[in-house]
Design an enzyme around this catalytic site. Structure first.
Site, PDB file in Angstrom:
ATOM      1  N   ASP A  67       0.814  -1.214   0.000  1.00 44.71           N
ATOM      2  CA  ASP A  67       0.000   0.000   0.000  1.00 44.71           C
ATOM      3  C   ASP A  67       0.848   1.264   0.000  1.00 44.71           C
ATOM      4  O   ASP A  67       2.064   1.212   0.222  1.00 44.71           O
ATOM      5  CB  ASP A  67      -0.945   0.001   1.219  1.00 44.71           C
ATOM      6  CG  ASP A  67      -0.244  -0.406   2.509  1.00 44.71           C
ATOM      7  OD1 ASP A  67       0.990  -0.369   2.560  1.00 44.71           O
ATOM      8  OD2 ASP A  67      -0.949  -0.767   3.468  1.00 44.71           O
ATOM      9  N   ASN A 136      -7.032  -2.688  14.629  1.00 49.37           N
ATOM     10  CA  ASN A 136      -8.433  -2.958  14.307  1.00 49.37           C
ATOM     11  C   ASN A 136      -8.581  -4.169  13.377  1.00 49.37           C
ATOM     12  O   ASN A 136      -9.644  -4.398  12.826  1.00 49.37           O
ATOM     13  CB  ASN A 136      -9.084  -1.719  13.677  1.00 49.37           C
ATOM     14  CG  ASN A 136      -8.412  -1.326  12.370  1.00 49.37           C
ATOM     15  OD1 ASN A 136      -7.504  -2.019  11.901  1.00 49.37           O
ATOM     16  ND2 ASN A 136      -8.844  -0.231  11.770  1.00 49.37           N
ATOM     17  N   HIS A 138      -6.880  -4.671  10.538  1.00 51.92           N
ATOM     18  CA  HIS A 138      -6.662  -4.447   9.105  1.00 51.92           C
ATOM     19  C   HIS A 138      -5.389  -5.129   8.611  1.00 51.92           C
ATOM     20  O   HIS A 138      -4.437  -5.321   9.367  1.00 51.92           O
ATOM     21  CB  HIS A 138      -6.698  -2.951   8.730  1.00 51.92           C
ATOM     22  CG  HIS A 138      -5.499  -2.144   9.087  1.00 51.92           C
ATOM     23  ND1 HIS A 138      -5.570  -0.857   9.577  1.00 51.92           N
ATOM     24  CD2 HIS A 138      -4.179  -2.407   8.996  1.00 51.92           C
ATOM     25  CE1 HIS A 138      -4.370  -0.380   9.777  1.00 51.92           C
ATOM     26  NE2 HIS A 138      -3.503  -1.298   9.438  1.00 51.92           N
ATOM     27  N   GLU A 143      -9.490  -1.843   5.890  1.00 49.91           N
ATOM     28  CA  GLU A 143     -10.092  -1.542   7.181  1.00 49.91           C
ATOM     29  C   GLU A 143     -11.357  -2.390   7.400  1.00 49.91           C
ATOM     30  O   GLU A 143     -11.911  -2.941   6.447  1.00 49.91           O
ATOM     31  CB  GLU A 143     -10.479  -0.057   7.224  1.00 49.91           C
ATOM     32  CG  GLU A 143      -9.306   0.898   6.988  1.00 49.91           C
ATOM     33  CD  GLU A 143      -8.386   1.045   8.202  1.00 49.91           C
ATOM     34  OE1 GLU A 143      -8.235   0.088   8.985  1.00 49.91           O
ATOM     35  OE2 GLU A 143      -7.799   2.134   8.347  1.00 49.91           O
TER      36      GLU A 143
HETATM   37  C1  GLP Z   1      -0.110   0.206   8.593  1.00 51.09           C
HETATM   38  C2  GLP Z   1       0.150  -0.587   7.326  1.00 51.09           C
HETATM   39  C3  GLP Z   1      -0.042  -2.065   7.556  1.00 51.09           C
HETATM   40  C4  GLP Z   1       0.648  -2.480   8.843  1.00 51.09           C
HETATM   41  C5  GLP Z   1       0.001  -1.784   9.999  1.00 51.09           C
HETATM   42  C6  GLP Z   1       0.576  -2.186  11.355  1.00 51.09           C
HETATM   43  O1  GLP Z   1      -1.402   0.660   8.701  1.00 51.09           O
HETATM   44  N1  GLP Z   1      -0.656  -0.175   6.231  1.00 51.09           N
HETATM   45  O2  GLP Z   1       0.441  -2.770   6.439  1.00 51.09           O
HETATM   46  O3  GLP Z   1       0.568  -3.853   8.990  1.00 51.09           O
HETATM   47  O4  GLP Z   1       0.199  -0.406   9.817  1.00 51.09           O
HETATM   48  O5  GLP Z   1       1.668  -1.383  11.667  1.00 51.09           O
HETATM   49  P1  GLP Z   1       2.678  -1.618  12.842  1.00 51.09           P
HETATM   50  O6  GLP Z   1       3.552  -2.731  12.423  1.00 51.09           O
HETATM   51  O7  GLP Z   1       3.429  -0.311  12.944  1.00 51.09           O
HETATM   52  O8  GLP Z   1       1.877  -1.919  14.059  1.00 51.09           O
END
Ligand code: GLP
Length: 249
Positions: A67, A136, A138, A143
């Protein structure tokens, strides 16, 4: 779904790096799907060390990122394009033309999303997709309430995601409100999936992903029906899974 509980973040990162390295060794021209966020950072660092020591090479592989924030250019230090260059691409022998990430500046979003899907398909599909998980539930930026049928598309970020990701920005207001993300269908078509989760704040979400109802309310729960998905968590993120296993025993 395979569950692996690592001791701590370091152990989780080492195990994840070994899976990716193993994939590169078995199939040097592999197609990887990679993720951003804080969780895979140490894994990427370990991979750069392995590449420096010539234990692995990225020379023949292709990498598709999950993304990108909409409206950020790859030169913007907050963009995921910049993140990947900084933490992996500039530090290993991958060819720049073999790295792909949705264009956050695309004017025609539908065309950009379709073009991204076409690129993945032309590369032969993703062999191994690395994922993190949002609080959440995702994956990518899919989402809660996302359609399981969606391919790469524009998403509106949840308030919870904006709050969580503001750790990478100076202020919460700077966090973009939309992003282009691979869809659930894109992710589910990867031949293998490795999801990482670390820390107690993910424990409940991880539990819902593994044992909860398969539902768009927790997008990652769809991975329960992926034929080759591994969930790799540290003890803190896996604490509720262990409670469950103790109950079953
Ligand atoms: C972002 C990314 C996800 C990632 C998530 C968790 O929103 N788009 O791909 O998995 O954050 O992030 P973190 O590893 O910082 O908890």
């Amino acid at each position: 779904m395979r569950i692996v509980i690592a001791k701590d973040y370091e152990d989780l990162s080492r195990k994840a790096a070994h899976v990716i390295a193993g994939q590169l060794i078995m199939r040097p021209d592999t197609v990887l799907g990679l993720a951003t966020g804080a969780t895979p950072l140490r894994c990427y660092e370990l991979l750069t060390h392995m590449a420096e020591e010539k234990l692995v090479s990225f020379r023949q592989c292709k990498i598709f990122n999950l993304d990108e924030y909409y409206s950020l250019s790859p030169e913007n230090p907050q963009s995921y394009g910049y993140f990947m260059k900084q933490h992996l691409f500039s530090r290993v022998d991958i060819l720049p033309e073999n790295t792909f990430i949705p264009n956050g500046l695309a004017e025609n979003i539908a065309q950009e999303c379709q073009a991204y899907e076409d690129l993945i398909r032309r590369a032969g599909g993703i062999d191994l997709q690395l994922l993190g998980i949002g609080r959440n539930g995702h994956i990518g930026f899919n989402e809660p309430d996302v359609s399981f049928e969606a391919f790469t598309h524009l998403v509106a970020l949840d308030q919870d995601t904006i709050q969580a990701n503001s750790k990478f920005f100076n202020t919460r207001e700077e966090v973009p409100k939309t992003a282009i993300s691979m869809g659930i269908k894109t992710i589910m078509q990867a031949r293998g999936i490795l999801l990482l989760a670390s820390g107690a704040e993910k424990a409940e979400t991880v539990y819902q992903m593994v044992y909860g109802k398969i539902s768009p309310d927790v997008p990652a729960s769809v991975l329960q029906i992926h034929p080759n998905a591994t969930v790799l968590v540290d003890e803190a993120a896996g604490q509720r899974l262990q409670e469950m296993q103790n109950k079953v025993l």
